[in-house]
Design an enzyme around this catalytic site. Sequence first.
Site, PDB file in Angstrom:
ATOM      1  N   ARG A 219       1.011  -1.304  -0.007  1.00  0.00           N
ATOM      2  CA  ARG A 219      -0.370   0.077  -0.043  1.00  0.00           C
ATOM      3  C   ARG A 219       1.029   1.296  -0.034  1.00  0.00           C
ATOM      4  O   ARG A 219       2.258   0.981   0.421  1.00  0.00           O
ATOM      5  CB  ARG A 219      -1.437   0.350   1.039  1.00  0.00           C
ATOM      6  N   GLY A 220       0.063   2.158   0.474  1.00  0.00           N
ATOM      7  CA  GLY A 220       1.298   3.213  -0.364  1.00  0.00           C
ATOM      8  C   GLY A 220       1.047   4.133  -2.023  1.00  0.00           C
ATOM      9  O   GLY A 220       1.937   3.287  -2.551  1.00  0.00           O
TER      10      GLY A 220
ATOM     11  N   GLN B 262      -2.006   2.321   9.597  1.00  0.00           N
ATOM     12  CA  GLN B 262      -0.290   3.018   9.034  1.00  0.00           C
ATOM     13  C   GLN B 262       0.379   3.730  10.171  1.00  0.00           C
ATOM     14  O   GLN B 262       1.982   3.387   9.586  1.00  0.00           O
ATOM     15  CB  GLN B 262      -0.711   3.781   7.511  1.00  0.00           C
TER      16      GLN B 262
ATOM     17  N   ASP C  18      -2.101  10.813  -2.070  1.00  0.00           N
ATOM     18  CA  ASP C  18      -2.625  10.400  -3.444  1.00  0.00           C
ATOM     19  C   ASP C  18      -2.265  10.091  -4.334  1.00  0.00           C
ATOM     20  O   ASP C  18      -2.609   9.238  -5.669  1.00  0.00           O
ATOM     21  CB  ASP C  18      -3.565   9.263  -2.645  1.00  0.00           C
TER      22      ASP C  18
HETATM   23  O1  MRU Z   1      -4.828   2.938   2.345  1.00  0.00           O
HETATM   24  P1  MRU Z   1      -2.309   3.215   1.968  1.00  0.00           P
HETATM   25  O2  MRU Z   1      -2.172   2.738   3.360  1.00  0.00           O
HETATM   26  O3  MRU Z   1      -2.108   3.168   0.976  1.00  0.00           O
HETATM   27  O4  MRU Z   1      -2.909   5.200   1.946  1.00  0.00           O
HETATM   28  C1  MRU Z   1      -1.471   5.300   1.665  1.00  0.00           C
HETATM   29  C2  MRU Z   1      -1.325   7.120   1.730  1.00  0.00           C
HETATM   30  O5  MRU Z   1      -2.392   7.931   2.713  1.00  0.00           O
HETATM   31  C3  MRU Z   1      -0.357   7.491   2.290  1.00  0.00           C
HETATM   32  O6  MRU Z   1       0.008   9.040   3.127  1.00  0.00           O
HETATM   33  C4  MRU Z   1      -0.221   8.027   0.618  1.00  0.00           C
HETATM   34  O7  MRU Z   1      -0.423   6.800   0.022  1.00  0.00           O
HETATM   35  C5  MRU Z   1       1.809   8.611   0.237  1.00  0.00           C
HETATM   36  S1  MRU Z   1       2.556   7.354   0.563  1.00  0.00           S
HETATM   37  C6  MRU Z   1       4.268   7.876   0.178  1.00  0.00           C
END
Ligand code: MRU
Length: 347
Positions: free
Chosen positions: A46-47, A196, A237
């Site tokens: 994820r991220g 997270q 994102d």
């Molecule tokens: O749901 P996730 O864990 O994929 O969301 C991740 C985030 O919101 C992060 O802050 C974002 O992707 C930036 S990662 C460098």
Amino acid sequence: MSIRPILFENGILKMIDQRRLPTEELWLEYTEYRGVAEAIRSMVVRGAPAIGVAAAFGAAFGARDVAADDFETFWPTFEEVCAHLAATRPTAVNLFWALDRMKAYARANRNLPLDELKLRLLDEAAAIAQEDDRINRTMGRFGEPLIPQEARVLTHCNAGALATGGYGTALGVIRAAVEAGKKVAVLADETRPFLQGSRLTAWELARDNIPVTLICDNMAGYLMSKGEIDCVIVGADRIAANGDVANKIGTYTVAVLAKEHGLPFYVAAPISTIDFSIPDGSHIPIEERDAREVTHSGDRRMAPEGIAVRNPAFDVTPARLVSAIITERGVVQGDYLQGLKELLGNK
Ligand code: MRU
């Protein structure tokens, strides 16, 4: 040395299972695109940037397995593979950016023998992964001057090495500040409901010996009011053309709090996170996730059976609350529409 969550070794894609951290460091292996798609959907990986890297490898695996003799018969099936990967998560634009890049690469090299093209697509995915790590280090160098010599920095979610090809975006800026000799202490929001912050940000910073203190999401305002936070830095994102920022749910709340307390609110993200096709944040699709993430803690129910639940996974912070957007091509402040456009022009 910050961790790399995605490795490609001997034709196998290895990803640390981020659902299991911090209690277990389990590496899962993938060799076909459906498995990679499921890993993205279920948040093994994820991220935003990390999702893009994983999807690129998924596309390359899918391409490799297309039974075709020429590009014309290869292409429709490859497009289906990419569509399957694209349907996993809607908000992080890096997913679509990476798939578009893989498709563009295939189209541009359509005259190669198909076997050669398939191998080159794997190389292209590996290039995306390596570039991401490099981009984050550059972003760190651009963003580091914004961090005071001694700073207590609040971050939300995980925008670290785990969320990228390596080093991190928001945490990359923090790492660069530490490497520059600054005295940085991080406050990590736990980031309900998927945690997270507590599971991943706290884990990776502690692993790198960067001082980190975990707080519940609802403690940030109190700590700001007590003067215990100097600035905020988060990842993104998707960033709209006007600078509106979609990031993990709760980011908007933190940005409003930062404004109220006169604290800078910084966003660090690669150019691949900027979506120039949408004028503002109202066009960003926001993922709604399973109610169980809200009603349960692990296997334990924390809410009455049958209760109505909302679980939007992201929110949009209006550009007016963002003090600066840090990218690998420089820092933008003020007029984001103009500033981001100029960055994009400076390829
Ligand atoms: O749901 P996730 O864990 O994929 O969301 C991740 C985030 O919101 C992060 O802050 C974002 O992707 C930036 S990662 C460098």
